[in-house]
Design an enzyme around this catalytic site. Structure first.
Site, PDB file in Angstrom:
ATOM      1  N   PHE A 134       0.805  -1.220   0.000  1.00 20.86           N
ATOM      2  CA  PHE A 134       0.000   0.000   0.000  1.00 20.86           C
ATOM      3  C   PHE A 134       0.839   1.271   0.000  1.00 20.86           C
ATOM      4  O   PHE A 134       0.407   2.301  -0.475  1.00 20.86           O
ATOM      5  CB  PHE A 134      -0.930  -0.007   1.219  1.00 20.86           C
ATOM      6  CG  PHE A 134      -1.830  -1.205   1.228  1.00 20.86           C
ATOM      7  CD1 PHE A 134      -2.870  -1.290   0.322  1.00 20.86           C
ATOM      8  CD2 PHE A 134      -1.614  -2.266   2.093  1.00 20.86           C
ATOM      9  CE1 PHE A 134      -3.690  -2.399   0.291  1.00 20.86           C
ATOM     10  CE2 PHE A 134      -2.432  -3.375   2.078  1.00 20.86           C
ATOM     11  CZ  PHE A 134      -3.477  -3.450   1.175  1.00 20.86           C
ATOM     12  N   CYS A 135       2.016   1.199   0.573  1.00 18.43           N
ATOM     13  CA  CYS A 135       2.820   2.416   0.677  1.00 18.43           C
ATOM     14  C   CYS A 135       4.273   2.065   0.441  1.00 18.43           C
ATOM     15  O   CYS A 135       4.770   1.163   1.090  1.00 18.43           O
ATOM     16  CB  CYS A 135       2.663   3.037   2.065  1.00 18.43           C
ATOM     17  SG  CYS A 135       3.484   4.598   2.247  1.00 18.43           S
ATOM     18  N   PRO A 136       4.958   2.706  -0.485  1.00 19.14           N
ATOM     19  CA  PRO A 136       4.568   3.887  -1.258  1.00 19.14           C
ATOM     20  C   PRO A 136       3.585   3.615  -2.400  1.00 19.14           C
ATOM     21  O   PRO A 136       3.021   4.558  -2.932  1.00 19.14           O
ATOM     22  CB  PRO A 136       5.891   4.396  -1.819  1.00 19.14           C
ATOM     23  CG  PRO A 136       6.862   3.299  -1.713  1.00 19.14           C
ATOM     24  CD  PRO A 136       6.382   2.347  -0.695  1.00 19.14           C
TER      25      PRO A 136
END
Ligand SMILES: Cc1cc2nc3c(=O)[nH]c(=O)nc-3n(C[C@H](O)[C@H](O)[C@H](O)COP(=O)(O)OP(=O)(O)OC[C@H]3O[C@@H](n4cnc5c(N)ncnc54)[C@H](O)[C@@H]3O)c2cc1C
Lengths: 377, 76
Positions: free
Chosen positions: B13-15
């Site tokens: 999900f991140c980045p």
């Protein structure tokens, strides 16, 4: 079992201490040995640099003596590794010593490369090192007003830093009574204001409310320092009076030089956290090539999983646990409010509106970090 | 022709997938093809948008068993 940890930062330290506790009896009876090699005798709490950049913390508050953070059984040396010989299970250090191992853990972190964008290192301020954070604060103090542009390189450690520094800059100028003279303008590489969609969803209206302007799909190409213009890969240009950047990062040079991974990022199995092709080499923290946040909390949770696995290898000959991709990040939303995001490979984050309580918890964590590094938290 | 480099950004999900692609493109040479794997439906729209803006080439984009396979050639 000879365990060698390369890197004494957040990941290496938590791993070493956690392992030393799990292997107390093996270390006492000589069945296991833990050696740590690092590049510095000091340990820096890097998230504190954000506060140094806006005058809320002093640099000397960020350091502890590395030895003092480690369990006494860990054999610690300030002697950086220069050569990795993974086929023969040994490394060679700057002082010329060779260390052999049965299990290796690499946690050498990452470094900024502002020089990758022409003009950036000379004309922008940043806060990813002690020296640059102090310099940035001095520039803020002297700044008389105008357009402050925040620009973000990819990849970078601490995915919340671009938003945090933007909110903190807004509050810094407000506090100095300069709101009417300063325009803070935020840019971001992808098509929304943050990589995490739910974070972008609260940050964007927050920007609107505070009068912070923003431009997305903006990747830095070059800085024209004479005319004070920042150009993007996407073909746009922004005039600035003060340019603040979160520069792009690479892994350490020693990783790339030894052919362990392009740009210093080591190909790593996302669940086992072993280096591709080397079952006895674990990788943690910023230096993995995993597509997850390069953050202290990532290094922390990875260290816990790896410690459990190395201890199990020492005790029963096989690892026992998969890393689930867990990350936890505080997000400062100004001088006195904060929120947080927690997620793993399966569950996206769901950040709540910022509160003062979370900000004060983050302030407390800035001190509690040292207990966490010792493995007590 | 150079090999296709795969960036597996599924279930992260991140980045996020586009950010991984941007980082991957920086490491690549002009002419290289990168294949991005993404389980995020948004990638099917935001990757082409970025590629068009910067001037890279979209080679192909297809969904197989819930995973988007997006191939991009670096043009500059
Ligand atoms: C401004 C800023 C704000 C941040 N904010 C947050 C935050 O709010 N939350 C969060 O979770 N994270 C945050 N981070 C990120 C976090 O600090 C890093 O992701 C984390 O430190 C990574 O841990 P690591 O062990 O991989 O690397 P590091 O902690 O950087 O440690 C690397 C270690 O390797 C050693 N080393 C280097 N080369 C060699 C060599 N050749 N041989 C042996 N040793 C070597 C170094 O001396 C160092 O001890 C922030 C970082 C910065 C800069």
């Amino acid at each position: 079992m000879r365990i060698l940890i390369v890197g004494g930062g957040m990941g290496g330290t938590i791993l070493g201490n956690n392992l030393a506790r799990r292997l107390k009896s093996e270390l006492a009876n000589g069945k296991a040995r833990i050696t740590m090699l690092s590049a510095s005798d000091r340990h820096m709490y890097q998230p504190g640099l954000l506060y140094v950049a806006v005058g809320q913390m002093m640099p000397d508050q960020l350091y502890r003596d590395q030895r003092s953070l480690l369990e006494p059984e860990i054999d610690f040396h300030v002697d950086p590794v220069e050569e990795f010989d993974l086929d023969n299970n040994r490394v060679k250090t700057k002082s010329g010593k060779t260390h052999e191992y049965d299990v290796l853990a690499i946690a050498t972190g990452s470094r900024i490369v502002p020089e990758a964008i022409p003009g950036l290192a000379e004309h922008a301020e940043y806060f990813y090192t002690e020296e640059s954070a102090v310099k940035m604060y001095n520039r803020l103090r002297e700044f008389q007003g105008g357009k402050v542009v925040v620009a973000v390189g990819v990849p970078h450690k601490c995915p919340m830093a671009p938003l945090e520094i933007t909110f903190m800059l807004h509050d810094y100028f407000k506090h100095r009574g300069m709101s009417d003279k300063v325009q803070v303008h935020y840019t971001y590489p992808i098509g929304r204001t943050h990589g995490l969609e739910p974070v972008a969803k609260w940050a964007t209206p927050e920007f609107d409310r505070l009068g912070i302007t923003y431009e997305t799909l903006f990747n830095m190409k070059e800085v024209d320092g004479a005319d004070k213009v920042l150009h993007s890969e996407e073909g746009s240009a922004i005039n600035y009076d003060l340019l603040i950047t979160v520069p792009a990062h690479k892994g350490m040079e020693v990783i790339e030089k030894n052919g362990l991974g392009q740009s210093g990022w080591i190909p790593t199995d996302r669940h086992r956290l072993t280096m591709e092709g080397h079952d006895n080499v674990f990788v943690l923290g910023d230096t993995t090539n995993l597509p997850i946040s390069k953050a202290g909390s990532t290094a922390h949770f990875e260290a816990e999983a790896i410690a459990e696995n190395i201890a199990a290898m020492a005790k029963i000959g096989t690892p026992v646990r998969d890393y689930d991709g867990k990350v936890f990040c505080f997000i400062e939303a100004g001088r006195d409010r904060a929120t947080y995001a927690m997620f793993n490979y399966q569950n996206p984050p769901d950040p709540k509106p910022p509160t003062k309580a979370v900000h004060w918890f983050k302030m407390a964590y800035n001190q509690l970090y040292w207990a966490s590094a010792r493995g007590l938290l | 022709m150079s090999d296709v480099r795969v960036i597996d950004a599924c279930n992260t999900f991140c980045p996020g997938p586009l950010m991984e692609l941007i980082a991957g493109m920086k490491q690549a040479e002009v002419g290289d093809v990168i294949e991005l794997l993404s389980s995020d439906a948004g990638s099917a729209a935001d990757v082409p948008e970025w590629i068009n803006k910067v001037g890279h080439e979209m080679v192909s984009s297809e969904q197989v068993d819930g995973v988007w396979h997006i191939k991009v050639r670096k043009m500059k």
